[in-house]
Scaffold this motif. Structure first.
Motif, PDB file in Angstrom:
ATOM      1  N   THR A 126      70.338  82.550  24.951  1.00  0.00           N
ATOM      2  CA  THR A 126      69.507  81.439  25.381  1.00  0.00           C
ATOM      3  C   THR A 126      70.058  80.142  24.801  1.00  0.00           C
ATOM      4  N   ARG A 127      69.531  79.032  25.309  1.00  0.00           N
ATOM      5  CA  ARG A 127      69.990  77.743  24.830  1.00  0.00           C
ATOM      6  C   ARG A 127      69.629  77.546  23.361  1.00  0.00           C
ATOM      7  N   TRP A 128      68.446  78.004  22.975  1.00  0.00           N
ATOM      8  CA  TRP A 128      67.991  77.793  21.599  1.00  0.00           C
ATOM      9  C   TRP A 128      68.779  78.640  20.616  1.00  0.00           C
ATOM     10  N   SER A 129      69.102  79.867  20.983  1.00  0.00           N
ATOM     11  CA  SER A 129      69.875  80.711  20.067  1.00  0.00           C
ATOM     12  C   SER A 129      71.286  80.167  19.878  1.00  0.00           C
ATOM     13  N   GLY A 130      71.892  79.652  20.969  1.00  0.00           N
ATOM     14  CA  GLY A 130      73.222  79.049  20.845  1.00  0.00           C
ATOM     15  C   GLY A 130      73.213  77.799  19.994  1.00  0.00           C
ATOM     16  N   ALA A 131      72.168  76.968  20.172  1.00  0.00           N
ATOM     17  CA  ALA A 131      72.076  75.757  19.361  1.00  0.00           C
ATOM     18  C   ALA A 131      71.852  76.092  17.892  1.00  0.00           C
ATOM     19  N   ALA A 132      71.024  77.100  17.628  1.00  0.00           N
ATOM     20  CA  ALA A 132      70.789  77.506  16.240  1.00  0.00           C
ATOM     21  C   ALA A 132      72.061  78.062  15.612  1.00  0.00           C
ATOM     22  N   PHE A 133      72.841  78.799  16.390  1.00  0.00           N
ATOM     23  CA  PHE A 133      74.094  79.338  15.866  1.00  0.00           C
ATOM     24  C   PHE A 133      75.085  78.227  15.537  1.00  0.00           C
ATOM     25  N   ARG A 134      75.211  77.246  16.428  1.00  0.00           N
ATOM     26  CA  ARG A 134      76.125  76.131  16.164  1.00  0.00           C
ATOM     27  C   ARG A 134      75.649  75.283  14.987  1.00  0.00           C
ATOM     28  N   LEU A 135      74.336  75.113  14.869  1.00  0.00           N
ATOM     29  CA  LEU A 135      73.806  74.361  13.734  1.00  0.00           C
ATOM     30  C   LEU A 135      74.051  75.098  12.426  1.00  0.00           C
ATOM     31  N   PHE A 136      73.946  76.421  12.478  1.00  0.00           N
ATOM     32  CA  PHE A 136      74.176  77.213  11.277  1.00  0.00           C
ATOM     33  C   PHE A 136      75.629  77.133  10.838  1.00  0.00           C
ATOM     34  N   LEU A 137      76.546  77.073  11.796  1.00  0.00           N
ATOM     35  CA  LEU A 137      77.967  77.020  11.462  1.00  0.00           C
ATOM     36  C   LEU A 137      78.381  75.673  10.886  1.00  0.00           C
ATOM     37  N   MET A 138      77.508  74.678  10.944  1.00  0.00           N
ATOM     38  CA  MET A 138      77.834  73.405  10.319  1.00  0.00           C
ATOM     39  C   MET A 138      77.989  73.537   8.811  1.00  0.00           C
ATOM     40  N   GLY A 139      77.448  74.623   8.247  1.00  0.00           N
ATOM     41  CA  GLY A 139      77.610  74.856   6.821  1.00  0.00           C
ATOM     42  C   GLY A 139      79.045  75.070   6.408  1.00  0.00           C
ATOM     43  N   VAL A 140      79.925  75.446   7.357  1.00  0.00           N
ATOM     44  CA  VAL A 140      81.338  75.615   7.024  1.00  0.00           C
ATOM     45  C   VAL A 140      81.961  74.285   6.635  1.00  0.00           C
ATOM     46  N   ALA A 141      81.472  73.194   7.226  1.00  0.00           N
ATOM     47  CA  ALA A 141      82.057  71.873   6.983  1.00  0.00           C
ATOM     48  C   ALA A 141      81.452  71.161   5.784  1.00  0.00           C
ATOM     49  N   ILE A 142      80.475  71.762   5.104  1.00  0.00           N
ATOM     50  CA  ILE A 142      79.821  71.118   3.961  1.00  0.00           C
ATOM     51  C   ILE A 142      80.400  71.697   2.678  1.00  0.00           C
ATOM     52  N   PRO A 143      81.130  70.937   1.883  1.00  0.00           N
ATOM     53  CA  PRO A 143      81.665  71.465   0.619  1.00  0.00           C
ATOM     54  C   PRO A 143      80.565  71.565  -0.435  1.00  0.00           C
ATOM     55  N   ALA A 144      80.738  72.518  -1.329  1.00  0.00           N
ATOM     56  CA  ALA A 144      79.735  72.715  -2.371  1.00  0.00           C
ATOM     57  C   ALA A 144      79.663  71.521  -3.318  1.00  0.00           C
ATOM     58  N   GLN A 145      80.778  70.844  -3.542  1.00  0.00           N
ATOM     59  CA  GLN A 145      80.780  69.711  -4.459  1.00  0.00           C
ATOM     60  C   GLN A 145      79.904  68.568  -3.955  1.00  0.00           C
ATOM     61  N   ALA A 146      79.719  68.482  -2.624  1.00  0.00           N
ATOM     62  CA  ALA A 146      78.948  67.374  -2.067  1.00  0.00           C
ATOM     63  C   ALA A 146      77.453  67.543  -2.269  1.00  0.00           C
ATOM     64  N   VAL A 147      76.982  68.757  -2.488  1.00  0.00           N
ATOM     65  CA  VAL A 147      75.539  68.998  -2.594  1.00  0.00           C
ATOM     66  C   VAL A 147      75.168  69.610  -3.944  1.00  0.00           C
ATOM     67  N   VAL A 148      76.066  69.559  -4.917  1.00  0.00           N
ATOM     68  CA  VAL A 148      75.771  70.206  -6.185  1.00  0.00           C
ATOM     69  C   VAL A 148      74.645  69.504  -6.933  1.00  0.00           C
ATOM     70  N   VAL A 149      74.540  68.182  -6.807  1.00  0.00           N
ATOM     71  CA  VAL A 149      73.452  67.463  -7.498  1.00  0.00           C
ATOM     72  C   VAL A 149      72.097  67.784  -6.889  1.00  0.00           C
ATOM     73  N   PRO A 150      71.909  67.726  -5.551  1.00  0.00           N
ATOM     74  CA  PRO A 150      70.611  68.167  -5.002  1.00  0.00           C
ATOM     75  C   PRO A 150      70.297  69.622  -5.314  1.00  0.00           C
ATOM     76  N   LEU A 151      71.306  70.486  -5.321  1.00  0.00           N
ATOM     77  CA  LEU A 151      71.061  71.876  -5.685  1.00  0.00           C
ATOM     78  C   LEU A 151      70.601  72.001  -7.135  1.00  0.00           C
ATOM     79  N   TYR A 152      71.188  71.222  -8.010  1.00  0.00           N
ATOM     80  CA  TYR A 152      70.780  71.255  -9.414  1.00  0.00           C
ATOM     81  C   TYR A 152      69.317  70.847  -9.562  1.00  0.00           C
TER      82      TYR A 152
END
Length: 301
Positions: A126-152
């Motif tokens: 479905t359209r929603w499952s495909g969009a959710a899958f593509r949104l989930f894969l955006m995590g590949v482009a987010i480095p851990a160093q960029a979000v380490v302070v919010p995670l802390y």
């Protein structure tokens, strides 16, 4: 009737049949051609990989004086296991247990979430499952160093700071995007006719997942297990930021034990690296076929 009047068998006029064990006509004999360029390249790459490993093993068997002043490629004149005894008596078992707990927990979380997610992305078109899958894969482009302070800040608010959970949860989260990508590629190789046959037999989607999808996706699942375990085993940033005491310390932080302001105990440090890499090497030897097949995208075939 005399023997002279008995009928004699007719002589064969055609060509003689081929011998039963002789060569068959039309058979093609395939021979492997030598590829000296590929062989030379593989040999050069093997030498490049083995030289650092040899230097590490050689230095871990020498004393501090020879390790700092001698040639790293020179074999140890007086090999000794004192460095390994120092590592084993300096809390290595505790570090190994913590690292194993983190790796197993990360694998459990990744498999428990990524396998159903990849199954839903492949089977629910479905359209929603495909969009959710593509949104989930955006995590590949987010480095851990960029979000380490919010995670802390998030981990501190949840009261998880200086615990193994503070290492397990972020590591599993950053391993999930690549794991889903590998599993989706593997599940798409499973034939649609197999799903239709099970649907005609009255199988539910949950039964298809456990009786059909998971058994045929063992290659991709093995790849995800090894990848997630390596991410947890070699992780350094999250243990460094989210832990402080010796209780939740893992192997990567344990290497700092041999580094001080007065110098570095190189032989003991390398002995610790050798001992830390043995479990990973053993897992690779056992599951290397699943890893290769999963990375090639043929795990479901």
């Amino acid at each position: 009737m005399s023997h002279d009047t008995l009928p004699r068998p007719a002589k064969a006029t055609g060509p003689a049949p081929p011998p039963p064990h002789g060569p068959r006509r039309g058979r093609r004999h395939w021979t492997r051609r030598a590829n000296p360029v590929a062989g030379a390249g593989a040999l050069i790459w093997l030498v490049i990989v083995l030289i650092p490993v040899y230097a590490m093993l050689s230095a871990s068997l020498t004393g501090p004086e020879q390790a700092l002043t001698g040639n790293p490629l020179t074999p140890p004149t007086e090999p000794t296991l004192d460095n390994y005894n120092t590592v084993l008596n300096n809390g290595f078992g505790h570090l190994l247990a913590n690292t194993a707990i983190v790796a197993v927990s990360v694998d459990g979380i990744v498999l428990g979430l990524c396998v159903p997610l990849a199954y839903t992305a492949v089977r629910t078109r479905t359209r929603w499952s495909g969009a959710a899958f593509r949104l989930f894969l955006m995590g590949v482009a987010i480095p851990a160093q960029a979000v380490v302070v919010p995670l802390y800040l998030l981990i501190a608010e949840l009261g998880l700071y200086d615990s193994l959970l503070a290492v397990i949860l972020p590591t599993a989260a950053f391993a999930m995007p690549v794991s889903v990508l590998v599993l989706v590629g593997t599940l798409r190789d499973i034939s649609e006719e197999l799903y239709e046959a099970m649907a005609l037999d009255g199988a539910s989607p949950l039964r298809m997942l456990f009786r059909l999808t998971i058994p045929l996706a063992r290659g991709g699942i093995g790849t995800v297990v090894i990848y997630s375990a390596l991410q947890a085993w070699n992780g350094f940033l999250f243990p460094l930021i989210f832990t402080q005491s010796d209780g939740p310390r893992v192997l990567t932080l344990g290497l700092f034990t041999y580094v001080s302001q007065f110098g570095v105990d190189v032989p003991a440090l390398l002995a610790s690296v050798v001992l830390s890499g043995i479990p990973v090497f053993a897992v690779y030897l056992v599951a290397r076929r699943a890893l290769v097949s999963g990375l090639m995208g043929v795990g479901g075939k």
